[in-house]
Design a protein around this motif. Structure first.
Motif, PDB file in Angstrom:
ATOM      1  N   ASP A 143       6.908  -0.400   1.516  1.00 35.81           N
ATOM      2  CA  ASP A 143       5.729  -0.792   2.287  1.00 35.81           C
ATOM      3  C   ASP A 143       5.372   0.316   3.267  1.00 35.81           C
ATOM      4  O   ASP A 143       6.245   0.890   3.910  1.00 35.81           O
ATOM      5  CB  ASP A 143       5.988  -2.078   3.080  1.00 35.81           C
ATOM      6  N   TYR A 178      -0.789  -3.083   6.782  1.00 34.93           N
ATOM      7  CA  TYR A 178      -0.091  -2.563   5.609  1.00 34.93           C
ATOM      8  C   TYR A 178      -1.093  -1.821   4.741  1.00 34.93           C
ATOM      9  O   TYR A 178      -2.204  -2.288   4.523  1.00 34.93           O
ATOM     10  CB  TYR A 178       0.533  -3.705   4.798  1.00 34.93           C
ATOM     11  N   ASN A 198      -0.337  -0.929   1.586  1.00 38.36           N
ATOM     12  CA  ASN A 198      -0.068  -1.262   0.194  1.00 38.36           C
ATOM     13  C   ASN A 198      -1.041  -2.322  -0.309  1.00 38.36           C
ATOM     14  O   ASN A 198      -1.373  -3.247   0.413  1.00 38.36           O
ATOM     15  CB  ASN A 198       1.358  -1.813   0.040  1.00 38.36           C
TER      16      ASN A 198
END
Length: 130
Positions: free
Chosen positions: A36, A121, A123
């Motif tokens: 992550d 995040y 991702n």
């Protein structure tokens, strides 16, 4: 990182709160753990008032800024989400300051010293949450 560090909520604070000595700039960066990738930014404030005053301020200003309250506040702080970001308010204790390498800071443990931070995040498919 610049976009996260420039969010207005990081500069929002209750009347009487001051940027803590040694924390004059927004602390921003990124880290990767278990695949992550997270971008973060935070500010630390010294406040002579109560935790209740701080939480009341952020409940109003965060919601006005489009943040959604998390499921419930914890005794140590509160959390909000917006789009793919999370906003956390953490009240500082001597223990937290020691763990973060800031030693003894009476200015942050008397009254309601706190940190406000935003994480996102990078991702795909990872949602911010409380």
């Amino acid at each position: 990182m610049r976009d996260v560090a420039a969010l207005d909520i990081l500069d929002s604070r209750p009347d009487g709160a001051a940027v803590a000595r040694g924390f004059e700039k927004v602390d921003a960066g990124c880290w990767a753990d278990s695949g992550d990738v997270v971008v973060y930014a935070d500010r630390t404030y010294a406040f002579p008032g109560t935790r209740e005053d701080v939480t009341a301020h952020y409940r109003t200003s965060a919601v006005r800024d489009g943040w959604n309250p998390g499921p419930e506040d914890s005794p140590g702080g509160m959390c909000f989400t917006r789009e793919d970001m999370s906003l956390r308010l953490v009240f500082l204790t001597a223990e937290i300051l020691r763990e973060d390498g800031h030693g003894s800071r009476p200015d942050l443990t008397t009254g309601a010293g706190y940190s406000v931070s935003v994480e996102t995040y990078l991702n795909d498919g990872v949602e911010a949450g409380c």
